[in-house]
Design an enzyme around this catalytic site. Structure first.
Site, PDB file in Angstrom:
ATOM      1  N   ASP A  37       0.847  -1.180   0.000  1.00 43.55           N
ATOM      2  CA  ASP A  37       0.000   0.000   0.000  1.00 43.55           C
ATOM      3  C   ASP A  37       0.887   1.236   0.000  1.00 43.55           C
ATOM      4  OD1 ASP A  37      -2.061  -1.763   0.193  1.00 43.55           O
ATOM      5  OD2 ASP A  37      -2.301  -1.559   2.363  1.00 43.55           O
ATOM      6  N   LYS A  58      -3.704   3.503  -3.183  1.00 40.57           N
ATOM      7  CA  LYS A  58      -4.600   4.469  -3.816  1.00 40.57           C
ATOM      8  C   LYS A  58      -4.104   5.856  -3.444  1.00 40.57           C
ATOM      9  CE  LYS A  58      -8.094   1.030  -3.736  1.00 40.57           C
ATOM     10  NZ  LYS A  58      -7.056   0.098  -3.250  1.00 40.57           N
ATOM     11  N   GLY A  89      -1.172  -2.336   5.470  1.00 40.26           N
ATOM     12  CA  GLY A  89      -1.149  -1.565   6.715  1.00 40.26           C
ATOM     13  C   GLY A  89      -1.904  -2.290   7.822  1.00 40.26           C
ATOM     14  N   GLY A  90      -1.418  -2.168   9.044  1.00 44.90           N
ATOM     15  CA  GLY A  90      -2.116  -2.772  10.187  1.00 44.90           C
ATOM     16  C   GLY A  90      -2.164  -4.275  10.079  1.00 44.90           C
ATOM     17  N   ASP A  91      -3.336  -4.846  10.269  1.00 41.00           N
ATOM     18  CA  ASP A  91      -3.542  -6.282  10.139  1.00 41.00           C
ATOM     19  C   ASP A  91      -4.295  -6.553   8.836  1.00 41.00           C
ATOM     20  OD1 ASP A  91      -3.846  -9.002  11.952  1.00 41.00           O
ATOM     21  OD2 ASP A  91      -5.478  -8.726  10.519  1.00 41.00           O
ATOM     22  N   ILE A  94      -8.159  -7.089   9.171  1.00 43.41           N
ATOM     23  CA  ILE A  94      -9.040  -6.118   9.840  1.00 43.41           C
ATOM     24  C   ILE A  94      -9.192  -4.901   8.935  1.00 43.41           C
ATOM     25  CG2 ILE A  94      -9.347  -4.600  11.832  1.00 43.41           C
ATOM     26  CD1 ILE A  94      -8.006  -6.708  13.523  1.00 43.41           C
ATOM     27  N   THR A 119      -2.912  -4.063  14.541  1.00 47.65           N
ATOM     28  CA  THR A 119      -3.940  -3.246  13.897  1.00 47.65           C
ATOM     29  C   THR A 119      -3.943  -1.837  14.500  1.00 47.65           C
ATOM     30  OG1 THR A 119      -6.256  -3.219  13.237  1.00 47.65           O
ATOM     31  CG2 THR A 119      -5.792  -3.918  15.495  1.00 47.65           C
ATOM     32  N   ALA A 120      -4.511  -0.898  13.734  1.00 46.23           N
ATOM     33  CA  ALA A 120      -4.497   0.507  14.171  1.00 46.23           C
ATOM     34  C   ALA A 120      -5.079   0.670  15.579  1.00 46.23           C
ATOM     35  CB  ALA A 120      -5.271   1.365  13.178  1.00 46.23           C
ATOM     36  N   MET A 172     -11.722   4.582   9.735  1.00 43.24           N
ATOM     37  CA  MET A 172     -12.215   5.290   8.544  1.00 43.24           C
ATOM     38  C   MET A 172     -13.489   6.088   8.835  1.00 43.24           C
ATOM     39  SD  MET A 172     -11.633   2.268   5.734  1.00 43.24           S
ATOM     40  CE  MET A 172     -12.153   0.931   6.801  1.00 43.24           C
ATOM     41  N   GLY A 201      -1.096   7.547  14.183  1.00 40.79           N
ATOM     42  CA  GLY A 201      -0.692   6.889  15.415  1.00 40.79           C
ATOM     43  C   GLY A 201       0.576   6.064  15.246  1.00 40.79           C
TER      44      GLY A 201
HETATM   45  N1  SAH Z   1      -5.881  -3.004   8.099  1.00 34.92           N
HETATM   46  C1  SAH Z   1      -5.708  -1.773   8.795  1.00 34.92           C
HETATM   47  C2  SAH Z   1      -6.871  -0.827   8.631  1.00 34.92           C
HETATM   48  C3  SAH Z   1      -7.037  -0.314   7.257  1.00 34.92           C
HETATM   49  S1  SAH Z   1      -8.400   0.788   7.132  1.00 34.92           S
HETATM   50  C4  SAH Z   1      -5.455  -2.056  10.269  1.00 34.92           C
HETATM   51  O1  SAH Z   1      -5.585  -3.187  10.697  1.00 34.92           O
HETATM   52  O2  SAH Z   1      -5.112  -1.127  10.984  1.00 34.92           O
HETATM   53  C5  SAH Z   1      -7.612   2.362   7.231  1.00 34.92           C
HETATM   54  C6  SAH Z   1      -8.034   3.078   8.492  1.00 34.92           C
HETATM   55  O3  SAH Z   1      -7.300   2.580   9.598  1.00 34.92           O
HETATM   56  C7  SAH Z   1      -7.759   4.552   8.481  1.00 34.92           C
HETATM   57  O4  SAH Z   1      -8.795   5.272   7.840  1.00 34.92           O
HETATM   58  C8  SAH Z   1      -7.700   4.874   9.957  1.00 34.92           C
HETATM   59  O5  SAH Z   1      -8.980   4.970  10.496  1.00 34.92           O
HETATM   60  C9  SAH Z   1      -7.066   3.622  10.506  1.00 34.92           C
HETATM   61  N2  SAH Z   1      -5.612   3.738  10.668  1.00 34.92           N
HETATM   62  C10 SAH Z   1      -4.668   2.944  10.135  1.00 34.92           C
HETATM   63  N3  SAH Z   1      -3.443   3.292  10.557  1.00 34.92           N
HETATM   64  C11 SAH Z   1      -3.624   4.344  11.378  1.00 34.92           C
HETATM   65  C12 SAH Z   1      -2.729   5.150  12.150  1.00 34.92           C
HETATM   66  N4  SAH Z   1      -1.403   4.943  12.135  1.00 34.92           N
HETATM   67  N5  SAH Z   1      -3.251   6.138  12.894  1.00 34.92           N
HETATM   68  C13 SAH Z   1      -4.578   6.357  12.936  1.00 34.92           C
HETATM   69  N6  SAH Z   1      -5.457   5.626  12.231  1.00 34.92           N
HETATM   70  C14 SAH Z   1      -4.993   4.630  11.468  1.00 34.92           C
END
Ligand code: SAH
Length: 538
Positions: A37, A58, A89-91, A94, A119-120, A172, A201
């Protein structure tokens, strides 16, 4: 035909690259292709240096791959026989559409695996000092998306959710903050309930807005906190007032551009932490900073290997061999090995090393430096050797093509032969210099850290005050109005002099010219800078 490869869906975590799992790191190191991403931290891509990197993120203008295109790409790459890492990003499972990608792989008969990520919700909560569950305050937590498909009827029943869970984490949701908050209030959440908005974060750019639920939309607009951000609602949010820890780190909020050379001819053994080629990034991140590494110089073996080869073959004739950098050590021993020899060739030599990094490089070849000047400058190394020289002593200095000559001092001290041999060439990397300039222009750099005069010269050509969009350096006593050049920190006097020549008065100079000293200098400069600014929000 190549046999079918496989796809690993890997969670990159929320931002700080240290939050990648060990398994994620392992598979990145082995990947043939990384499909990532847009917002994935570049430090993580650095863990897959030999892989092809494909950005399918995107972009804000809507260009980028559509989900079906990503699915198809993953299938195609795997069919070509690649080990594909899909870094998300994150998990991945999720709100990451990892499930859709996994289904596409199953349908195509491609083997796949999943490596979870932080995850975030976990990452942001940790960095904000908010336990998502807490005895007596919250025994349930719900993760929910605030961004729903506008073409479909709403699927999230906010009012029911409001009544059904203690802590609520909304991904989101910032674009629809007003609607979400009013629905939650209508569902019975108290208007004064504590809530948090976290943007970026776990990164140095992290912003946390703490407010009563009802006031949150107005305060977010006031503070200019837009998407992407994470919303946390619940009594636990109040714990932040006692548990916030990130803001107290010495380099909280500090985005550092670290300029380091890239070694092209040897892979130095690194320690743990995120690699920058030769330096471990861990200590910077632990201090709260976010570090971007810019390889402004590429170090290459000399085009004419003759002089170094001859020096290596004759090394036993020199009473002193002085190494002025770790890359010099690597180039020297690479050549020595190429000649079928080893460290025993240096048995009778006194060895000098400019600093601890260079001494450590020697140790990897089983050699302990006899001389390391306390100040870690080449000038002091040469001065200390000059004080010990006996008439006629031969001195060998394997060094960079850019290093100034030290021969005069040694000759005056009575040296018989002083041989300065080019062990490696330092070639400016214009792409990296342009990338640094872009990031400074975009105000994404708070501190520029230089570890060599040559790097300063490469950077200054691009970061000159006259360049369009470049923030201006401030003169003493001038007030900052948005226009602010990053702080400049130099590793030692020679680098600092080069900074001054470029028109930048260094904000700090390391007292010890090594990694630890540099970190300390940056901490000092940042502390002084913060003392004069409004400080980090809590
Ligand atoms: N798969 C990801 C989420 C993707 S959806 C996960 O598990 O974290 C993208 C949304 O995640 C963003 O719109 C925001 O709401 C949140 N997000 C992801 N990383 C973030 C961060 N570092 N700080 C704050 N919000 C975050």
């Amino acid at each position: 035909m190549a046999s079918t490869g496989e796809v690993w869906l890997v969670g990159a975590g929320p931002g700080d690259p240290g939050l990648l799992t060990l398994r994620g790191r392992e598979v990145l190191e082995r990947a043939d292709v990384v499909v990532h991403d847009r917002l994935v931290n570049p430090a993580l891509l650095g863990l897959a240096p030999r892989a092809r990197h494909i950005d399918v993120g995107k972009s804000p203008d809507g260009h980028g791959y559509r989900q079906e295109e990503i699915n198809r790409l993953l299938v195609e790459l795997a069919r070509e026989g690649n080990l594909v890492v899909r870094l998300k990003g994150g998990d991945p499972f999720i709100f990451g559409r990892g499930g859709e990608e996994a289904l596409a792989l199953v349908e195509a008969g491609i083997p796949f695996r999943v490596v979870p990520g932080v995850t975030a919700a976990s990452g942001c909560a940790a960095w904000a000092g908010v336990p998502l569950t807490h005895r007596g305050l919250a025994s349930s937590v719900t993760l929910v998306t605030g961004h729903e498909d506008p073409g479909k009827p709403p699927q999230v029943n906010w009012q029911r959710l409001a009544a059904g869970t203690d802590t609520l984490v909304v991904y989101m949701g910032v674009g629809r903050l007003e609607v979400i908050v009013s629905e939650l209030l209508a569902g019975g959440r108290p208007p004064g309930e504590p809530a948090l908005l976290v943007r970026e974060g776990t990164r140095a750019g992290q912003r946390v807005l703490y407010s009563a639920l009802r006031e949150l939309p107005a305060r977010a607009a006031e503070a200019g906190i837009g998407p992407p951000a994470l919303l946390v609602v619940g009594k636990v949010a109040a714990l932040r007032q006692r548990l916030a820890w990130y803001e107290d780190l010495p380099l909280a909020g500090c985005r550092i551009a670290l300029t380091r050379p890239r070694l092209t001819f040897a892979q130095p053994a690194g320690g743990g932490g995120m690699p920058s080629g030769d330096w471990e990034m861990g200590p910077w991140w632990l201090a709260g900073a976010e570090v971007g590494v810019y390889h402004l110089l590429r170090l290459q073996m000399p085009p004419d290997p003759g002089p170094l080869r001859r020096a290596v073959l004759e090394v036993g004739r020199f009473r002193f061999v002085l190494f002025t950098s770790a890359p010099g050590v690597e180039a020297f021993f690479l050549t020595l090995r190429g000649e079928g020899r080893d460290a025993r060739s240096l048995a009778g030599c006194r060895l000098g090393a400019v600093g601890p990094g260079t001494a450590a490089a020697l140790r990897r070849y089983g050699l302990v430096a006899d001389l390391v000047p306390r100040t870690h400058t080449v000038e002091d190394l040469v001065r200390e050797v000059a004080a010990r020289i006996e008439p006629g002593d031969r001195v060998l200095l394997p060094r960079s093509d850019l290093a100034p000559s030290q021969a005069e001092v040694l000759r005056r001290a009575g040296a018989g032969e002083v041989r300065e041999v080019v062990a490696y060439h330092a070639v400016p990397d214009e792409d990296e210099a342009a990338r640094l300039a872009r990031d400074v222009r975009a105000r994404n750099v708070d501190v520029l850290v230089f570890t060599s005069a040559s790097a300063v010269r490469v950077a200054s050509a691009r970061l000159a005050p006259g360049e369009a969009g470049m923030p201006q350096a401030q003169k003493a006593g001038e007030s900052a109005v948005g226009e602010e050049f990053p702080l400049v920190v130099a590793i030692g006097p020679v680098t600092a002099a080069a900074c001054r020549q470029a028109g930048w008065e260094p904000d700090a100079e390391a007292a010890n010219h090594d990694r630890a000293g540099l970190l300390q200098a940056v901490v000092e400069a940042w502390r002084r800078h913060r003392a004069g600014s409004p400080g980090v929000e809590r």
